[in-house]
Design a protein around this motif. Structure first.
Motif, PDB file in Angstrom:
ATOM      1  N   GLU A 112       0.812  -1.219   0.000  1.00 56.55           N
ATOM      2  CA  GLU A 112       0.000   0.000   0.000  1.00 56.55           C
ATOM      3  C   GLU A 112       0.845   1.268   0.000  1.00 56.55           C
ATOM      4  OE1 GLU A 112       0.678  -1.185   4.282  1.00 56.55           O
ATOM      5  OE2 GLU A 112       0.160  -2.205   2.410  1.00 56.55           O
ATOM      6  N   GLU A 113       2.145   1.130   0.241  1.00 57.30           N
ATOM      7  CA  GLU A 113       3.031   2.299   0.260  1.00 57.30           C
ATOM      8  C   GLU A 113       3.748   2.530  -1.071  1.00 57.30           C
ATOM      9  OE1 GLU A 113       5.739   2.400   3.513  1.00 57.30           O
ATOM     10  OE2 GLU A 113       4.233   1.856   5.001  1.00 57.30           O
ATOM     11  N   ILE A 114       3.658   1.581  -1.998  1.00 55.47           N
ATOM     12  CA  ILE A 114       4.344   1.731  -3.286  1.00 55.47           C
ATOM     13  C   ILE A 114       3.688   2.850  -4.092  1.00 55.47           C
ATOM     14  CG2 ILE A 114       5.090   0.592  -5.410  1.00 55.47           C
ATOM     15  CD1 ILE A 114       4.695  -2.093  -3.945  1.00 55.47           C
ATOM     16  N   ARG A 115       4.487   3.709  -4.664  1.00 58.53           N
ATOM     17  CA  ARG A 115       3.976   4.789  -5.497  1.00 58.53           C
ATOM     18  C   ARG A 115       4.558   4.661  -6.913  1.00 58.53           C
ATOM     19  NH1 ARG A 115       0.826   4.332  -2.390  1.00 58.53           N
ATOM     20  NH2 ARG A 115       0.125   5.722  -0.720  1.00 58.53           N
ATOM     21  N   TRP A 116       3.810   5.167  -7.859  1.00 61.73           N
ATOM     22  CA  TRP A 116       4.151   4.967  -9.268  1.00 61.73           C
ATOM     23  C   TRP A 116       5.573   5.399  -9.614  1.00 61.73           C
ATOM     24  CZ3 TRP A 116       3.238   2.124 -13.197  1.00 61.73           C
ATOM     25  CH2 TRP A 116       3.650   2.511 -14.475  1.00 61.73           C
ATOM     26  N   HIS A 117       6.020   6.529  -9.076  1.00 63.44           N
ATOM     27  CA  HIS A 117       7.350   7.025  -9.443  1.00 63.44           C
ATOM     28  C   HIS A 117       8.449   6.034  -9.072  1.00 63.44           C
ATOM     29  CE1 HIS A 117       8.769   8.086  -5.352  1.00 63.44           C
ATOM     30  NE2 HIS A 117       7.507   8.363  -5.107  1.00 63.44           N
ATOM     31  N   GLU A 118       8.163   5.140  -8.116  1.00 63.39           N
ATOM     32  CA  GLU A 118       9.162   4.142  -7.706  1.00 63.39           C
ATOM     33  C   GLU A 118       9.305   3.013  -8.717  1.00 63.39           C
ATOM     34  OE1 GLU A 118       8.646   2.815  -3.584  1.00 63.39           O
ATOM     35  OE2 GLU A 118       7.157   4.397  -3.367  1.00 63.39           O
ATOM     36  N   VAL A 119       8.255   2.762  -9.477  1.00 66.19           N
ATOM     37  CA  VAL A 119       8.258   1.620 -10.399  1.00 66.19           C
ATOM     38  C   VAL A 119       8.017   2.027 -11.850  1.00 66.19           C
ATOM     39  CG1 VAL A 119       7.540  -0.029  -8.630  1.00 66.19           C
ATOM     40  CG2 VAL A 119       5.792   1.194  -9.955  1.00 66.19           C
ATOM     41  N   ALA A 120       7.945   3.323 -12.098  1.00 65.04           N
ATOM     42  CA  ALA A 120       7.595   3.803 -13.442  1.00 65.04           C
ATOM     43  C   ALA A 120       8.541   3.289 -14.521  1.00 65.04           C
ATOM     44  CB  ALA A 120       7.573   5.339 -13.449  1.00 65.04           C
ATOM     45  N   ILE A 121       9.819   3.113 -14.173  1.00 70.63           N
ATOM     46  CA  ILE A 121      10.775   2.630 -15.166  1.00 70.63           C
ATOM     47  C   ILE A 121      10.384   1.256 -15.704  1.00 70.63           C
ATOM     48  CG2 ILE A 121      12.308   1.588 -13.426  1.00 70.63           C
ATOM     49  CD1 ILE A 121      14.673   2.355 -15.210  1.00 70.63           C
ATOM     50  N   GLU A 122       9.743   0.448 -14.844  1.00 70.69           N
ATOM     51  CA  GLU A 122       9.317  -0.886 -15.256  1.00 70.69           C
ATOM     52  C   GLU A 122       8.196  -0.809 -16.297  1.00 70.69           C
ATOM     53  OE1 GLU A 122      10.630  -3.747 -14.383  1.00 70.69           O
ATOM     54  OE2 GLU A 122      11.992  -3.037 -12.818  1.00 70.69           O
ATOM     55  N   GLY A 123       7.446   0.284 -16.267  1.00 66.65           N
ATOM     56  CA  GLY A 123       6.288   0.384 -17.148  1.00 66.65           C
ATOM     57  C   GLY A 123       6.541   1.118 -18.451  1.00 66.65           C
ATOM     58  N   GLU A 124       7.777   1.503 -18.723  1.00 69.56           N
ATOM     59  CA  GLU A 124       8.064   2.327 -19.900  1.00 69.56           C
ATOM     60  C   GLU A 124       7.665   1.668 -21.216  1.00 69.56           C
ATOM     61  OE1 GLU A 124      12.145   3.456 -19.608  1.00 69.56           O
ATOM     62  OE2 GLU A 124      11.744   5.099 -18.188  1.00 69.56           O
ATOM     63  N   THR A 125       7.772   0.353 -21.282  1.00 71.69           N
ATOM     64  CA  THR A 125       7.434  -0.351 -22.535  1.00 71.69           C
ATOM     65  C   THR A 125       5.991  -0.835 -22.561  1.00 71.69           C
ATOM     66  OG1 THR A 125       8.225  -2.459 -21.627  1.00 71.69           O
ATOM     67  CG2 THR A 125       9.808  -1.136 -22.857  1.00 71.69           C
ATOM     68  N   GLY A 126       5.280  -0.650 -21.456  1.00 75.10           N
ATOM     69  CA  GLY A 126       3.899  -1.128 -21.400  1.00 75.10           C
ATOM     70  C   GLY A 126       3.805  -2.636 -21.244  1.00 75.10           C
ATOM     71  N   LYS A 127       4.760  -3.223 -20.517  1.00 80.56           N
ATOM     72  CA  LYS A 127       4.759  -4.684 -20.364  1.00 80.56           C
ATOM     73  C   LYS A 127       3.640  -5.156 -19.436  1.00 80.56           C
ATOM     74  CE  LYS A 127       8.330  -4.618 -16.744  1.00 80.56           C
ATOM     75  NZ  LYS A 127       9.761  -4.891 -16.491  1.00 80.56           N
ATOM     76  N   VAL A 128       3.209  -4.300 -18.526  1.00 74.18           N
ATOM     77  CA  VAL A 128       2.034  -4.569 -17.689  1.00 74.18           C
ATOM     78  C   VAL A 128       1.345  -3.234 -17.431  1.00 74.18           C
ATOM     79  CG1 VAL A 128       1.102  -5.604 -15.592  1.00 74.18           C
ATOM     80  CG2 VAL A 128       3.301  -6.414 -16.474  1.00 74.18           C
ATOM     81  N   TYR A 129       0.046  -3.175 -17.701  1.00 70.13           N
ATOM     82  CA  TYR A 129      -0.686  -1.949 -17.380  1.00 70.13           C
ATOM     83  C   TYR A 129      -2.183  -2.216 -17.313  1.00 70.13           C
ATOM     84  CZ  TYR A 129      -1.780  -1.513 -22.424  1.00 70.13           C
ATOM     85  OH  TYR A 129      -2.237  -1.718 -23.689  1.00 70.13           O
ATOM     86  N   LYS A 130      -2.860  -1.290 -16.673  1.00 73.18           N
ATOM     87  CA  LYS A 130      -4.316  -1.397 -16.537  1.00 73.18           C
ATOM     88  C   LYS A 130      -4.971  -0.910 -17.819  1.00 73.18           C
ATOM     89  CE  LYS A 130      -6.421   1.784 -14.367  1.00 73.18           C
ATOM     90  NZ  LYS A 130      -6.670   2.766 -13.314  1.00 73.18           N
ATOM     91  N   ALA A 131      -5.854  -1.737 -18.379  1.00 77.78           N
ATOM     92  CA  ALA A 131      -6.535  -1.374 -19.620  1.00 77.78           C
ATOM     93  C   ALA A 131      -7.545  -0.255 -19.367  1.00 77.78           C
ATOM     94  CB  ALA A 131      -7.242  -2.595 -20.201  1.00 77.78           C
ATOM     95  N   ASN A 132      -7.937   0.427 -20.435  1.00 76.97           N
ATOM     96  CA  ASN A 132      -8.923   1.511 -20.316  1.00 76.97           C
ATOM     97  C   ASN A 132     -10.345   1.000 -20.542  1.00 76.97           C
ATOM     98  OD1 ASN A 132      -8.870   0.995 -23.030  1.00 76.97           O
ATOM     99  ND2 ASN A 132      -8.435   3.100 -23.673  1.00 76.97           N
ATOM    100  N   PHE A 133     -10.538  -0.299 -20.372  1.00 81.51           N
ATOM    101  CA  PHE A 133     -11.874  -0.889 -20.503  1.00 81.51           C
ATOM    102  C   PHE A 133     -12.029  -2.007 -19.467  1.00 81.51           C
ATOM    103  CE2 PHE A 133      -8.970  -3.189 -23.277  1.00 81.51           C
ATOM    104  CZ  PHE A 133      -9.253  -4.521 -23.012  1.00 81.51           C
TER     105      PHE A 133
END
Length: 293
Positions: free
Chosen positions: A75-96
């Motif tokens: 519950e303490e993890i914030r996006w800026h801590e893991v944003a580098i992992e998401g740069e390629t879109g390997k895991v993300y929440k869909a918009n549907f």
């Protein structure tokens, strides 16, 4: 006559399950801070369901999760801590959502861009928590769509990473996954799958569906879960899959504010375990709170 009998049986079963929830809560002993917020009745039911309503097994499972959450602090993890992992879109929440209103996570293992397992797991846990945060009222589960485009033996997910993902999902987020679609995996994936499937408990294993675009049953299965107008072409739909890292980062920053408010991080810290019961009073039972496994 039979309707009354069936209705009576349903009521009796409901009462028995509610009794199990109370029994499990009593067996946990006094709870405070984040543990108190985490252990809503809905949460306890999920752990009981995962362990076939055995109070003793559910208690052990839940205690392991509370120990894990105390150490991992999801519950303490914030996006800026893991944003580098998401740069390629390997895991993300869909918009549907799917047809049942579930949050959808899209996983693209062919887009792997880092090698640090710890941070990869931190990124995944963050997105699981975020998916739960964004569940609509009355819905407790999410769906996974796994796209194998670009996946090969040279960039595949290591066995250790896959095992840890399964461990976290089934042991610390029981009954949160409704279904996981493995879309058009290559033949070489079969060898990988033969190893990975042994890490899964029967309940998780049954939720994994292999889907092939040229198979009629597979196509119908996808249509039963998703509106093809929302579904990306990578999964047999007609929508365009376009991951925008900057836009997604803005969304996550907004959700971080929402998560902080839910957990009471925007208020005065009052105990070493996190926050007081008054500050983090559980949400109404009808609302699926974030991070409740």
């Amino acid at each position: 006559m039979f309707r009354r009998k069936n209705h009576s049986n349903v009521e009796q079963e409901g009462e028995e399950k509610q009794h199990k929830v109370k029994e499990l809560r009593a067996s946990l002993g006094p709870l405070s801070g984040r543990n108190l917020q985490y252990c809503t009745d809905a949460c306890l039911r999920r752990y009981l369901e995962a362990r076939n309503w055995s109070v003793d097994k559910s208690r052990k499972m839940l205690e392991e999760t509370l120990k894990w959450r105390s150490s991992f602090k999801p519950e303490e993890i914030r996006w800026h801590e893991v944003a580098i992992e998401g740069e390629t879109g390997k895991v993300y929440k869909a918009n549907f959502h799917d047809r049942y209103g579930r949050t959808v996570l899209i996983l693209r293992p062919g887009k792997q861009n880092t090698s640090a397992l710890d941070n990869q797991m931190k990124h995944l846990v963050y997105l699981i928590e975020n998916a739960i945060l964004n569940l609509p009222e009355g819905q407790e589960q999410m769906a996974w769509l796994i796209d194998f485009t670009g996946w090969s033996i040279t960039n595949n997910v290591p066995i250790k990473s896959a095992r840890e993902t399964i461990n976290i999902l089934q042991n610390h987020y029981p009954e949160r996954l409704a279904v996981a679609f493995l879309y058009n995996p290559p033949r070489i994936f079969e060898a990988f799958w033969k190893i990975v499937k042994y890490f899964m408990d029967p309940k998780t294993f049954q939720k994994v569906k292999f889907v092939y675009p040229k198979n009629k049953d597979s196509v119908e299965l996808m249509k039963s879960f998703f509106d093809v107008d929302n579904l990306p072409t990578e999964f047999g739909g007609s929508a365009t899959l376009n991951y925008d890292h900057e836009e997604f980062s803005r969304q996550m920053a907004q959700d971080d504010v929402k998560a902080a408010k839910f957990w009471g991080f925007d208020k005065h810290q009052s105990d070493a375990n996190g926050y007081s019961a008054a500050e983090v009073a559980p949400e109404p039972e009808s609302i699926a709170p974030p991070a409740i496994a």
